[in-house]
Each structure stands twice: as structure tokens, then as C-alpha cells.
Scaffold this motif. Structure first.
Motif, PDB file in Angstrom:
ATOM      1  N   LEU A 267       8.612   2.390   1.626  1.00  0.00           N
ATOM      2  CA  LEU A 267       8.001   3.474   2.403  1.00  0.00           C
ATOM      3  C   LEU A 267       8.929   4.762   2.105  1.00  0.00           C
ATOM      4  CD1 LEU A 267       7.916   2.027   6.015  1.00  0.00           C
ATOM      5  CD2 LEU A 267       5.957   2.884   4.468  1.00  0.00           C
TER       6      LEU A 267
ATOM      7  N   THR B 216      -1.856   5.735  -2.839  1.00  0.00           N
ATOM      8  CA  THR B 216      -0.859   5.045  -2.097  1.00  0.00           C
ATOM      9  C   THR B 216      -0.713   6.100  -0.729  1.00  0.00           C
ATOM     10  OG1 THR B 216       0.738   5.164  -4.141  1.00  0.00           O
ATOM     11  CG2 THR B 216       1.828   5.023  -1.990  1.00  0.00           C
ATOM     12  N   ASN B 217      -0.413   5.402   0.267  1.00  0.00           N
ATOM     13  CA  ASN B 217      -0.098   5.644   1.620  1.00  0.00           C
ATOM     14  C   ASN B 217       0.407   6.992   1.596  1.00  0.00           C
ATOM     15  OD1 ASN B 217      -1.471   3.549   2.740  1.00  0.00           O
ATOM     16  ND2 ASN B 217       0.337   2.195   3.147  1.00  0.00           N
TER      17      ASN B 217
ATOM     18  N   LYS C 169       2.288   6.392   6.383  1.00  0.00           N
ATOM     19  CA  LYS C 169       3.651   5.457   6.407  1.00  0.00           C
ATOM     20  C   LYS C 169       4.242   5.601   7.725  1.00  0.00           C
ATOM     21  CE  LYS C 169       4.492   6.064   1.502  1.00  0.00           C
ATOM     22  NZ  LYS C 169       5.510   6.741   0.323  1.00  0.00           N
TER      23      LYS C 169
ATOM     24  N   THR D  98       0.909  -1.236  -0.133  1.00  0.00           N
ATOM     25  CA  THR D  98      -0.098  -0.003   0.024  1.00  0.00           C
ATOM     26  C   THR D  98       0.791   1.299   0.025  1.00  0.00           C
ATOM     27  OG1 THR D  98      -0.125  -0.132   2.339  1.00  0.00           O
ATOM     28  CG2 THR D  98      -2.075  -1.132   1.164  1.00  0.00           C
ATOM     29  N   SER D  99       2.084   1.066   0.239  1.00  0.00           N
ATOM     30  CA  SER D  99       3.054   2.162   0.160  1.00  0.00           C
ATOM     31  C   SER D  99       3.966   2.496  -1.102  1.00  0.00           C
ATOM     32  CB  SER D  99       4.341   2.050   1.461  1.00  0.00           C
ATOM     33  OG  SER D  99       3.402   2.222   2.630  1.00  0.00           O
TER      34      SER D  99
END
Length: 597
Positions: A562, A500-501, A506, A490-491
Motif C-alpha cells: 500500500l 494499480t489501486n 487503497k 491489486t496495490s
């Protein structure tokens, strides 16, 4: 806007790859035509209608070989039916009709928060610490909600659930290891759920049905209920809602019967303290977190959200789906939290501080045949699902015992079914199985049921506490193998695009996962140090080193996702994570989600 990926003519394979999509559509939903190959040099051209400039870059990326089945009709996962979402032009911001259409996956997910393992953790928390750990239960539920949000968003945005994403993004060795770890978690959870149902059947039959008989009955009716979706997915979801209602009514009855002190309840829920708490209470707090946040539930929720018709090429529809799924998850977990509070409060009010001697006298006076379960000494009362029902029967009459057993049966039956679905999704996603539905059910059930049946045959119903402790430790160990991948994917902007995060998510996600995993590692350490045997310590040390290395590997890839780019030494994809995952996903999306513009 039209974009073209053109293979460089110096490449062994020369062909044109057309990619057509709206600029707002998620990257995983862009339609394409690309032939298989192992290594390609691709020239990227961005041709804008408003600008005549062309931006070109050249990079190298592996594109996995397509299987021969890729030309066949797309293989659907467990739920073949897609629930349509109604249009509601009168209520553009919020519509109860749309919320109702999206309602279902969150409640199936919430059942993992109500399985027999959670119920046992709740009653032990109340008996050991009274109302003092309710705030831990509340905090764990909120953390679970935030992590479930990530899993649901992954499924909605990409059209791929977590196991499918792991299969596409991790290389073979880590992929197989991940699958084995999650299978272990599912087996451990399933053993608790099936045995929980068997214990309930034993209580309802007044001990006439042995534990192994209850396991066989649970297996049989699970198979029967699993085929309810043949009559429609909404009917299956309604059946799960019915089981949750049974749990709310039965445990709510116990709550009303015992009449817990509401002042102590609210104080314990909203004041983060634990006055005069020692090691037992600390271990119980850690156990609550481990019981609430379960690894296979991330895989389950990311798959369940695929049962709704969402045009993933339309950014507005994806945003709307994310919103309604989150609202539904909030409602579902709020209900599961209340049911958990019922159980904690009942045992906190009635049995906190009680000794075995006190309970033995009450059970003897009530002519209970189970009085011998509690030795005549001054040690603090220790309870599990079975003893908890017995104690309720001794203090509040046979009705309390049988109603408790009905609630446990509903919890065990529902969680066993969702556990089976988890096993299906995990096995299909990681192994890309193309088997018939019946064969998949038989395989996933057999893997989990076989060790459960062996335990039931060689262990009696009164001595299962040690096994439950071991199963809780087993599931705690597997937690990083669900939380780290879901945060990683998801990052990744190429996977999630506009969804996206953000930086806040994050950081928060990373911190939450670190906290949850650290708490569970403490729980594991406490269990291992209590083994008391040198050989077991040596085995535990070897397993610990291998385990930490794999967790460190996944964490390293997660940190790169991240945004900590300096950790990406060389070509990262060769070590595990695909450098340009959008090129992979172009050929691996659900057929119903591909929209050509």
C-alpha cells in the motif's frame, strides 16, 4: 519502445533477455525469454526512440526455477473455452452486445450470496430482529461488490487468478498455509450447501429421504451438472441463470403470499438503526456480514473473468473489460440482494416476535406432522432452513413448504457447483496441478464431501443449528486470507501497472477489510466464549495466537504494498513478497495473452 534486461557479465549466468511491449500494456503481459536461475544481477536499460539517453540501474532479484513442464503446451485451468467479445463501433462508450458477452462470471459469483448459509442467516435475521437489520444486509452487499471488483480486476489485468498470484508471490510456507486456510473455508461452505440441498430433498420427500440420502443424491447430480460445460460455457452459465431464476420465483412467491409491510421494509433498509436491539440482534447483524462476504468467492471471481477473450496488451480492452465486468457484477448482486430481501421480509412479517407455543398451536391445528419440533413454551421462536420451511407450511399451507424447498434446493445445488469450481481453481493455483479434469473433480469433491457425509450419517435433520454456527465461525476466520492478498496484489504497481489501486481505493480497501475482519473476529469471540469448557478455551487461545501471527504477517506485506515503505526492512522478498514481481510474471502468463509488438 523496446526495453532490455541484460544480465551483468559478472553473474554466473550471462545472457540477454529481450522484453518487448507497448508502454500501455500491463506488466504481466510483456513477452520475454529468460532462462531459469536463482539469483541474478540485472542491468536495466530503457532505450527510447525519442531520446538517446540510457538509464541504468542494477538490482538483485530471485527468479524462481521453471518446472520441466514449462516447455509443454500451457496448462489451461477449468474453463478451456474463451468467449469472444464482439466489436461494436456504433456504440463506443456502452454496448449492450458487449455487456451480454461479458455477462456470466458475475452471476456465478453472486450465487455465493444466495447459498443456504445466506438464506438461513436471512430468515434468522427476520425472525430475531424483524425488518431492522435490512440496512446491514444492504451495506454488506455493497461492501461485497467493492471487494469483488478488486478480485475481478486482478484476473482481468494480469491473466492470473488470485490463487495463481499467491503461488507466484508468496514463499512456500505462507503459500501452503494460505492454501490450507482457503480449503477449510471451502469445506465449511460446501458442508452448508450440500446439507442445505439434502434438507430440501428431505422436505420435498416428506421425510422419506434421510439426510445422508439427500447428500448422496446431491453429490451425484453435482457431478452430472459439472460436466455441462462440455456442451459450451455459455450453456453452463445459462443453467446457473436458470437456477437463480428459480430462487427468485420461489422466494418471490413466499414474499407475495405473506405480503410484508412495505413501509417497514423501506424504513429498515434505508434507516441505519436498530431500536430496542440487544445482544441477539447484534450477533445476528454480525452473522449477516459473515454470511454475505465469503473468502473463496474472491478466488472464484478472479478466475471466472479469465473466460473472456481480452487482449491484455491493449490498455483500452482491459479498461473495457473491467467496466463491463463491474456493471455485470452490480446487476447480479442487485438481483441476489432482492432475493435475500424476500427471505428476510417473509420471516420478519410472519414470525418476528412469535413464541414456540404460538407456532406449536398453529402447526397442531393444521395437522402438521412437525408440530413436535416446537416445544410448548413461551421462548422466542428459533428457526433454521428446515424449521423455516415447516413453519411456512403450518401458516400458509403445504404449497408454501414445497415451494420453499424447491428454492432451497436450487440455492444448494448452484452453490455446491460454484463451490466445486472454487476448489478447482484454488487447488490448481496453489499446487500447480497438472492432473486430468476428472481427477481434479474427484479430488476436490472428496475433500469437501467426506466430512459432510459423516455429519449427515451421525446427525439428524432436526439438530443442525449448532453445526451451522460452527461452520459460520470457520468461514469467518478464513476471510482475511482472501481479502488481504487481493488488496496486496491489486496495490502492487509491478503487477497491475496502470491499473494499480489509487490512493482512494487503497485507503477504502484497507478500511473495509479492517471493518469486515473486525466484525468477524467479534463473531468468533462470541462463539468461543459460549463454549464453556476450560480445555476448549486453552485450545482456542493457542490457535488464536498462531492465527493472529499469520494475519499480522500478511497485513505487514499488504501495508508495504500500500506504500508504507518504512516497514520494508532489508530485502522484503526473503520474508515473503517478491521484490520485483514483474520479472517473475514474465515467464508465467497465459500463452494467449502474450502479444509481441
Amino acid at each position: 519502445m523496446t526495453k532490455k534486461y541484460i544480465l551483468d557479465q559478472s553473474s554466473p549466468v550471462s545472457e540477454l533477455v529481450n522484453v518487448t511491449y507497448s508502454k500501455d500494456s500491463p506488466s504481466s503481459q510483456r513477452s520475454s525469454t529468460m532462462a531459469p536461475g536463482k539469483e541474478r544481477k540485472i542491468l536495466y536499460e530503457d532505450v527510447s526512440e525519442d531520446h538517446e539517453e540510457v538509464i541504468s540501474t542494477v538490482y538483485s532479484s530471485p527468479v524462481p526455477q521453471q518446472s520441466p513442464e514449462s516447455n509443454d503446451e500451457p496448462f489451461t485451468t477449468y474453463f478451456d473455452e474463451k468467449i469472444p467479445i464482439p466489436e461494436d463501433e456504433k456504440h463506443s462508450w456502452f454496448s449492450f452486445r458487449k455487456l451480454w458477452a461479458f455477462t456470466g462470471p458475475g452471476f456465478l459469483m453472486s450465487i455465493a450470496y444466495l447459498d443456504p448459509g445466506n438464506i438461513e442467516s436471512d430468515l434468522q435475521s427476520g425472525a430475531v430482529a424483524g425488518f431492522k437489520l435490512l440496512w446491514v444486509l444492504l451495506l454488506a452487499t455493497i461492501i461485497g461488490l467493492l471487494l469483488q471488483r478488486l478480485a475481478a480486476r486482478l484476473g482481468v489485468v494480469t491473466g492470473l487468478h488470485l490463487a495463481e498470484m499467491c503461488n507466484r508471490q508468496y514463499q512456500k510456507v505462507p503459500r501452503i498455509m494460505l492454501w490450507l486456510m482457503i480449503e477449510l473455508a471451502i469445506i465449511g461452505s460446501d458442508m452448508q450447501e450440500v446439507i442445505g440441498s439434502a434438507i430440501a430433498i428431505n422436505l420435498l420427500s416428506a421425510g422419506k429421504v434421510p439426510l445422508w440420502g439427500g447428500v448422496l443424491i446431491t453429490i451425484a447430480d453435482t457431478f452430472m451438472f459439472l460436466f455441462l460445460d462440455k456442451y459450451g460455457l455459455r450453456k453452463l452459465e445459462a443453467f446457473f441463470g436458470f437456477l437463480i431464476t428459480i430462487m427468485a420465483l420461489t422466494f418471490g412467491y413466499e414474499y407475495v403470499t405473506v405480503k410484508p409491510d412495505q413501509g417497514k421494509l423501506l424504513k429498515g433498509m434505508f434507516m441505519p438503526y436498530c431500536d430496542k436491539c440487544g445482544t441477539p440482534q447484534l450477533e445476528q447483524a454480525v452473522g449477516i456480514v459473515g454470511a454475505v462476504i465469503m473468502p473463496h468467492n474472491m478466488y472464484l471471481h478472479s478466475a471466472l473473468v479469465k473466460s473472456r477473450q481480452v487482449n491484455r496488451a491493449d490498455k483500452r480492452e482491459v479498461q473495457e473489460a473491467n467496466k463491463y465486468f463491474f456493471i455485470e457484477s452490480c446487476v447480479a448482486l442487485f438481483i441476489s440482494f432482492l432475493i435475500n430481501v424476500f427471505v428476510v421480509s417473509v420471516f420478519a412479517e410472519a414470525f418476528f416476535g412469535k413464541t414456540n407455543e404460538q407456532v406449536n398451536k398453529v402447526c397442531t391445528n393444521s395437522s402438521s406432522p412437525h408440530a413436535g419440533l416446537f416445544p410448548n413454551n413461551n421462548e422466542t421462536l428459533e428457526v433454521d432452513i428446515y424449521k423455516g420451511g415447516v413453519v411456512l407450511g403450518c401458516y400458509f399451507g403445504p404449497a408454501a413448504l414445497y415451494i420453499w424447498a424447491v428454492g432451497i434446493l436450487a440455492a444448494g445445488q448452484s452453490s455446491t457447483m460454484t463451490g466445486t469450481y472454487s476448489g478447482q481453481f484454488v487447488m490448481e493455483g496453489f499446487l500447480n496441478l497438472k492432473w486430468s479434469r476428472f481427477a481434479r473433480v474427484i479430488l476436490t469433491r472428496s475433500i469437501a464431501i467426506t466430512p459432510t457425509l459423516l455429519v449427515a450419517i451421525f446427525q439428524d435433520v432436526e439438530h443442525l443449528t449448532g453445526m451451522n454456527d460452527f461452520l459460520n465461525v470457520l468461514q469467518s476466520l478464513q476471510l482475511p486470507f482472501a481479502l488481504i492478498p487481493v488488496l496486496t496484489f491489486t496495490s502492487l504497481h509491478p503487477v497491475m501497472n496502470d491499473f494499480t489501486n489509487g490512493l482512494g481505493w487503497k485507503i477504502a480497501g484497507g478500511v473495509l477489510i479492517l471493518i469486515v475482519c473486525s466484525i468477524n473476529m467479534y463473531f468468533v469471540a462470541v462463539y468461543v466464549t459460549a463454549l464453556g469448557h476450560l480445555a476448549l478455551y486453552v485450545v482456542a487461545a493457542i490457535v488464536c495466537v498462531a492465527y493472529l501471527c499469520f494475519v499480522a504477517y500478511l497485513s505487514w506485506l499488504c501495508l508495504i504494498a500500500l506504500g508504507i515503505s518504512f516497514l520494508a526492512c532489508g530485502q522484503t522478498y526473503q520474508l515473503g513478497l517478491t521484490t520485483h514481481p514483474e520479472l517473475f510474471l514474465l515467464n508465467n502468463v497465459d500463452a494467449d495473452s502474450i502479444v509481441t509488438r
